[in-house]
Write a protein that holds these residues in place. Sequence first.
Motif, PDB file in Angstrom:
ATOM      1  N   TYR A 354       0.838  -1.201   0.000  1.00 54.79           N
ATOM      2  CA  TYR A 354       0.000   0.000   0.000  1.00 54.79           C
ATOM      3  C   TYR A 354       0.875   1.254   0.000  1.00 54.79           C
ATOM      4  CZ  TYR A 354      -3.482   3.411   1.520  1.00 54.79           C
ATOM      5  OH  TYR A 354      -4.297   4.503   1.596  1.00 54.79           O
ATOM      6  N   ALA A 355       1.919   1.242   0.850  1.00 60.38           N
ATOM      7  CA  ALA A 355       2.824   2.394   0.886  1.00 60.38           C
ATOM      8  C   ALA A 355       3.503   2.577  -0.468  1.00 60.38           C
ATOM      9  CB  ALA A 355       3.865   2.203   1.994  1.00 60.38           C
ATOM     10  N   TRP A 356       3.920   1.446  -1.064  1.00 60.67           N
ATOM     11  CA  TRP A 356       4.573   1.526  -2.378  1.00 60.67           C
ATOM     12  C   TRP A 356       3.618   2.115  -3.414  1.00 60.67           C
ATOM     13  CZ3 TRP A 356       4.065  -0.336  -7.320  1.00 60.67           C
ATOM     14  CH2 TRP A 356       5.210  -0.310  -8.112  1.00 60.67           C
ATOM     15  N   GLN A 357       2.338   1.727  -3.319  1.00 56.17           N
ATOM     16  CA  GLN A 357       1.345   2.236  -4.259  1.00 56.17           C
ATOM     17  C   GLN A 357       1.140   3.741  -4.077  1.00 56.17           C
ATOM     18  OE1 GLN A 357      -2.492   0.486  -3.773  1.00 56.17           O
ATOM     19  NE2 GLN A 357      -3.512   1.934  -5.129  1.00 56.17           N
ATOM     20  N   MET A 358       0.975   4.192  -2.822  1.00 54.50           N
ATOM     21  CA  MET A 358       0.747   5.616  -2.557  1.00 54.50           C
ATOM     22  C   MET A 358       1.954   6.451  -2.983  1.00 54.50           C
ATOM     23  SD  MET A 358      -2.311   6.002  -1.330  1.00 54.50           S
ATOM     24  CE  MET A 358      -2.785   4.742  -2.508  1.00 54.50           C
ATOM     25  N   GLU A 359       3.149   5.993  -2.589  1.00 56.90           N
ATOM     26  CA  GLU A 359       4.350   6.735  -2.942  1.00 56.90           C
ATOM     27  C   GLU A 359       4.600   6.698  -4.446  1.00 56.90           C
ATOM     28  OE1 GLU A 359       7.339   4.944  -0.579  1.00 56.90           O
ATOM     29  OE2 GLU A 359       6.563   5.732   1.324  1.00 56.90           O
ATOM     30  N   GLY A 360       4.221   5.579  -5.073  1.00 58.82           N
ATOM     31  CA  GLY A 360       4.417   5.475  -6.513  1.00 58.82           C
ATOM     32  C   GLY A 360       3.625   6.509  -7.287  1.00 58.82           C
ATOM     33  N   ARG A 361       2.461   6.911  -6.732  1.00 59.10           N
ATOM     34  CA  ARG A 361       1.679   7.953  -7.410  1.00 59.10           C
ATOM     35  C   ARG A 361       2.424   9.287  -7.456  1.00 59.10           C
ATOM     36  NH1 ARG A 361      -4.110   7.936  -4.658  1.00 59.10           N
ATOM     37  NH2 ARG A 361      -4.455   9.490  -6.308  1.00 59.10           N
ATOM     38  N   VAL A 362       3.368   9.467  -6.516  1.00 54.84           N
ATOM     39  CA  VAL A 362       4.198  10.671  -6.509  1.00 54.84           C
ATOM     40  C   VAL A 362       5.462  10.450  -7.332  1.00 54.84           C
ATOM     41  CG1 VAL A 362       5.489  12.287  -5.060  1.00 54.84           C
ATOM     42  CG2 VAL A 362       3.295  11.372  -4.267  1.00 54.84           C
ATOM     43  N   TRP A 363       6.115   9.276  -7.111  1.00 51.54           N
ATOM     44  CA  TRP A 363       7.410   9.034  -7.746  1.00 51.54           C
ATOM     45  C   TRP A 363       7.327   9.038  -9.272  1.00 51.54           C
ATOM     46  CZ3 TRP A 363       9.345  10.528  -3.799  1.00 51.54           C
ATOM     47  CH2 TRP A 363       9.389   9.877  -2.565  1.00 51.54           C
ATOM     48  N   ARG A 364       6.185   8.623  -9.810  1.00 52.85           N
ATOM     49  CA  ARG A 364       6.146   8.554 -11.282  1.00 52.85           C
ATOM     50  C   ARG A 364       6.229   9.938 -11.930  1.00 52.85           C
ATOM     51  NH1 ARG A 364       0.670   7.001 -10.135  1.00 52.85           N
ATOM     52  NH2 ARG A 364      -0.840   8.576 -10.805  1.00 52.85           N
ATOM     53  N   HIS A 365       5.917  11.001 -11.173  1.00 55.90           N
ATOM     54  CA  HIS A 365       6.025  12.369 -11.724  1.00 55.90           C
ATOM     55  C   HIS A 365       7.477  12.826 -11.768  1.00 55.90           C
ATOM     56  CE1 HIS A 365       1.738  13.003 -11.960  1.00 55.90           C
ATOM     57  NE2 HIS A 365       1.580  12.602 -10.693  1.00 55.90           N
ATOM     58  N   TYR A 366       8.345  12.166 -11.021  1.00 52.04           N
ATOM     59  CA  TYR A 366       9.758  12.514 -11.074  1.00 52.04           C
ATOM     60  C   TYR A 366      10.362  12.191 -12.434  1.00 52.04           C
ATOM     61  CZ  TYR A 366      10.555  13.998  -6.276  1.00 52.04           C
ATOM     62  OH  TYR A 366      10.558  14.707  -5.102  1.00 52.04           O
ATOM     63  N   ASP A 367       9.797  11.202 -13.147  1.00 55.44           N
ATOM     64  CA  ASP A 367      10.302  10.921 -14.496  1.00 55.44           C
ATOM     65  C   ASP A 367      10.087  12.131 -15.393  1.00 55.44           C
ATOM     66  OD1 ASP A 367      11.131   8.377 -13.870  1.00 55.44           O
ATOM     67  OD2 ASP A 367       9.239   7.436 -14.441  1.00 55.44           O
ATOM     68  N   THR A 368       8.899  12.742 -15.292  1.00 50.78           N
ATOM     69  CA  THR A 368       8.607  13.942 -16.096  1.00 50.78           C
ATOM     70  C   THR A 368       9.526  15.093 -15.688  1.00 50.78           C
ATOM     71  OG1 THR A 368       6.303  13.253 -16.248  1.00 50.78           O
ATOM     72  CG2 THR A 368       6.791  15.550 -16.779  1.00 50.78           C
TER      73      THR A 368
END
Length: 438
Positions: A354-368
Motif C-alpha cells: 500500500y505504501a509503495w502504491q501511494m508513494e508510486g503515485r508521486v514518484w512517477r512524476h519525477y520521471d517527467t
Amino acid sequence: MHRILPWLIRHWVLSSAVLLLACGALGYSLAAPPPPREVRIAVGTAPDSAYTLAAEAYARRLEETAFRVRRVPTQGSVENLAMLRAREVDLALVQGGIADPARDAGLVSLGAVFHEPAWIFLRAEAGIGRVSDLRGRRVAIGPEGSGTRVLALALLAANDIGPLEIEALPITGTAAAEAMLAGAADAAILVSARTAGAVATLMRAAPAVRLVDVADSADAYGVHLPFLSAVRLPRGGLSLAADQPEQSVTLLAPVASVLAHQDIHPQVVSLLVGIMQEVHRPRTLFSAEGSFPNALAQDLPMNADAERYYARGRTVLQRWLPFWVAVWVERLFFVLLPVIGLAVPLIRFGPTLYAWQMEGRVWRHYDTLRRIEAEAEQARGDDARAALRERLEALEGRVARLSLPLTYRRHVFALRRDIAYVRAQLAPTRRPGGIEQA
C-alpha cells in the motif's frame, strides 16, 4: 506483464479478494465430498444369527448418527458378496475363505469382527469317527449360496471327499438339528458364532450326537485351509451346571469380516470402525476382550483409512465433536487452508504494498521532472525555455491535485520543492539595463 503487475498492486484489495476466492475454490475442489446420508447394509434373514445381530447393531448406531440405513435381507455370505459386487449394498459381513481377490476386485475389508467356528456333529449310531468317514453319508451342509455350504465342502475336500461323494442335504440351523435327531442325517456341519439355537440343541443331544474335536488335526487343516484357525471351547463353556461340554474341544473357525467398496467415504470408514470396536471389543466365548475388530488374516485388501484408524484411532475432531460437525469442520479446514496460506503473506506485505502504491503515485512524476530538467540544460532559446516552464506548471498542477492520505502528503510537498528548484533554473535573467533575458 509490465502493465498487469502495477495494476494488481494499485488494486491490491480487489486482486487479493480474487486470489483468496480462487484459493477457496481450489480448496473446495480438493476437499473430499461429504459422506452419503444413506447406507445400505446386508442383513441376514435369521433373526438370531451373529450376522443379523451385528448388522442390526451397526444400523442402530448409524441411525443414532443421523444416517438413513436401509437393511437389505440376504441369505448369507455368498449372496452378500454378490450384492456388494453389484453395488446393491454398501456394507456386508462375509465369512472368511469366501472372498476371492481376483473375482472380488474393488472390494476391501474394514476388519475382522469375530470367529465363526465350524461345528461338526456326527450321529453316534452312524458309526462315524472322523470327517474322512463321511464318504457316502447324508450330511447337512447348508443351502446353495450359503457360507456354511462353502466351508463344509472345503472341509470335505481337505479330506479328499468330493461334493458328489456324499448325499448333501441343503439344510442348516434348526432344520439340520432336527434331521440329526430324527436320524435323517448322519452328520451336520454348522457355521455359527453363536452357541444358541441348533448348536445348543445338538450339544444337549449327547451322547447320541457327538461334536468332533479337531485338536490333533488343527495344524494340518491350517496348512490346507489357511483361512481357518483353531479356537478352543472350554469344558463347561456352554453350561457349567450341565457340564457342557464335558471336556474342552478344539474347533476350526474362519473369521467374519466387514466388507465394503474400495471407494467408501473415508469419514464413513472412521465412523464404522469405531462402531465395530464398540460392538465387538467385549470378551466372547472364543476371543479375549479387545481381540476384535482387527486387520489380521483378511481375504481382501484392507481399506487404507481403516488401517490408519487401527493404528492411530479417531481423528481429534471426531473424538471431541459430533460426527457431522467434525465432517464439516474438516471440509472447512481444506477450504480455508489455502486461503490462510495466501492471506498471511498478503496481510503481512499489504501495508508495504500500500505504501509503495501511494508513494508510486508521486514518484512517477519525477520521471517527467527529470526529463524537463535534462532538456533545460540543453535549451538555448527563449521559446524552448518558456515551453519547459509551461510543462512545469502543468506538472505542478497535476501534483497539486493528487489525493493522498495525510501520511503521504509529505512526498507531494517534497516533489513541489523539487519542481520549484527546476523552475528557478528556467527563470528568465535580466540583461544589463534592466531588460530580462531568458
